[in-house]
Design a protein around this motif. Structure first.
Motif, short mmCIF file in Angstrom:
data_model
loop_
_atom_site.label_atom_id
_atom_site.label_comp_id
_atom_site.label_asym_id
_atom_site.label_seq_id
_atom_site.Cartn_x
_atom_site.Cartn_y
_atom_site.Cartn_z
N VAL A 1 46.71 39.68 32.56
CA VAL A 1 47.09 40.72 33.51
C VAL A 1 47.26 42.00 32.72
O VAL A 1 47.95 42.03 31.70
N PRO B 1 44.95 34.34 36.51
CA PRO B 1 44.00 35.08 35.67
C PRO B 1 44.32 34.84 34.20
O PRO B 1 45.46 34.56 33.83
N ARG B 2 43.31 34.93 33.35
CA ARG B 2 43.54 34.75 31.91
C ARG B 2 44.48 35.81 31.36
O ARG B 2 45.24 35.56 30.42
N PRO C 1 40.23 35.24 44.87
CA PRO C 1 39.10 35.89 44.20
C PRO C 1 37.82 35.12 44.48
O PRO C 1 37.84 33.91 44.71
N ASN D 1 36.85 31.87 37.89
CA ASN D 1 38.20 32.30 37.58
C ASN D 1 38.22 33.75 37.08
O ASN D 1 37.27 34.22 36.46
N VAL D 2 39.32 34.44 37.32
CA VAL D 2 39.46 35.85 36.94
C VAL D 2 39.81 35.95 35.45
O VAL D 2 40.73 35.30 34.97
N ASP D 3 39.06 36.79 34.73
CA ASP D 3 39.37 37.03 33.32
C ASP D 3 40.60 37.94 33.20
O ASP D 3 41.48 37.70 32.38
N LYS E 1 34.95 39.07 34.37
CA LYS E 1 35.37 38.98 35.77
C LYS E 1 36.71 39.72 35.93
O LYS E 1 37.74 39.28 35.42
N LEU F 1 43.31 40.58 35.65
CA LEU F 1 43.77 41.27 36.85
C LEU F 1 44.35 42.61 36.42
O LEU F 1 45.28 42.66 35.59
N ILE G 1 49.32 35.83 41.36
CA ILE G 1 49.11 35.53 39.94
C ILE G 1 49.44 34.07 39.64
O ILE G 1 48.71 33.38 38.92
N TYR H 1 46.44 31.92 41.28
CA TYR H 1 45.05 32.01 40.82
C TYR H 1 44.93 32.16 39.29
O TYR H 1 43.82 32.11 38.77
#
Length: 394
Positions: free
Chosen positions: A108, A105-106, A16, A20-22, A51, A24, A100, A103
């Motif tokens: 999914v 994500p917080r 990404p 960081n991704v919030d 995000k 997915l 996953i 990276y």
């Protein structure tokens, strides 16, 4: 289904961009991509800094998610097709899990499509990275599998894996009450602010024929619908019809079937599902379009035909009084259902005549359509976008 090396070269998925991704979003087929896109668009209006990455399609990308992989080439149905492309689907599944894990994500958010999504949830739990397995990644699920119709025990499996569930039918909250799974009714996506129903009621419009979006269903349902319209022309010779198709392949199938009915092909127009159709009445299969038509207030009936063995199996496992979702929600036959042998051309033609000429039926359809909208509209607490924001920001 992808077999082209250029398609498979998308493995591994890219990292990404930026922070960081919030969340997915995992939407593995077309309708999921569309519904998830409306949810993401609403969430980003409330929180522009959210995000969002996505395994989905062009709709999610247009809504503001960073598209990590286009999942639409992998959106296949049927046991044979799955087995035929098992190795490619296995690679896809493994790559999603690996991305996953790498990276983190917080959260999914899985969308519908339980055949893929529940397997992914189970695999992530085995790795111990989800909150219910001791990790820190929250698992959200938007648009539940229809456990109220079949595979009822699946709801307990979901409760052991998923943190929170956003459902689109209000009765589904009660369905999950005995599981302990946090379940919230978020409104139906067909009533989202940026969704346009593909049908509208018009007393002077065409008869609408909707035999489904899968070749097997079309092969059994389209012939009797076409025959019924032919019967209708005996009584109302100025009638015209439209039949909606979902792909060029299905258009070719419908053309092939229609060619067997002589001059009838001059009175039935095949139109793509991107077209907004004005309809005076409808014969519809029991799928998604039947709900669209019900919400549009179009009088009509449900026509359902499957292989006899499939029908017998369905009678054994399905625990619902109706097959049309509008009927299930209203606890009455908004659309009368003509199933298997009951779906006869003359009977269906008489239903269409009644829909066209019976003023009290037209009025009742409009009233029930309004009631249906009230049932399915988003709660005061907000719709799917608000639900997503709430559960990602915890």
């Amino acid at each position: 289904m992808p077999t082209d090396p250029l398609v498979l070269s998308s493995f591994p998925f890219p990292a990404p961009t930026g922070s960081n991704v919030d969340v997915l979003i995992v939407a593995g087929e077309h309708s999921g991509d569309e519904h998830a896109a409306r949810m993401v668009s609403a969430a980003l209006k409330r929180n522009p800094t959210l995000k969002v990455a996505a395994l989905g399609g062009v709709n999610l990308k247009s809504a503001g998610a960073e598209l990590i992989c286009d999942m639409m080439p992998y959106a296949i149905v049927g046991i044979f097709e799955v087995l035929k492309h098992y190795s490619e689907l296995k690679k896809l599944h493994d790559e999603i899990v690996n991305w996953i894990l790498k990276y983190r994500p917080r959260a999914v958010c899985f969308v519908d499509y339980p055949g893929l999504n529940l397997r992914l949830a189970k695999k992530l739990a085995e790795h111990g990275v989800t909150t219910k397995s001791g990790g820190d990644i929250r698992l959200l699920y938007y648009i539940s599998p229809q456990v109220w119709a079949w595979k009822a025990k699946r709801r307990f499996e979901m409760a052991g894996l998923i943190d929170t569930l956003g459902v689109i039918f209000p009765f589904e909250v009660e369905t999950f009450e005995d599981t302990g799974l946090e379940t919230t009714f978020v409104g139906h996506p067909f009533l989202a602010e940026n969704y346009q129903l593909p049908t509208t009621y018009d007393a002077d419009g065409d008869v609408l024929l909707l035999p489904g979006s899968r070749s097997g269903a079309i092969g059994r349902i389209a012939p009797v619908m076409f025959q019924a319209f032919g019967e209708l022309l005996r009584d109302q010779n100025d009638a015209r019809a439209k039949c909606i198709y979902a792909s060029d392949t299905l258009k070719e199938l419908l053309e092939s079937i229609l060619s067997q009915y002589g001059d009838l092909k001059e009175r039935i127009e095949l139109v793509p599902n991107s077209t907004v159709v004005k309809a005076s009445s409808v014969l519809t299969s029991s799928g998604t379009m039947s709900l669209n038509c019900a919400l549009s207030g179009i009088p009509g009936a449900v026509v359902y035909r499957v292989h006899p063995l499939t029908y017998l199996f369905g009678k054994m496992v399905l625990k619902i009084p109706y097959i049309g979702i509008a009927n299930i929600l209203l606890h009455q036959a908004f659309y009368p259902e003509f199933i298997q042998g009951a779906a006869k051309a003359r009977v269906l033609a008489d239903e269409l005549l009644n829909c066209l000429n019976n003023a009290s039926r037209i009025e009742q359809t409009s009233e029930l359509s309004g009631k249906l909208r009230t049932i399915l509209d988003k709660p005061a607490s907000g719709g799917a976008g608000a639900w997503l924001n709430k559960n990602v920001s915890r």
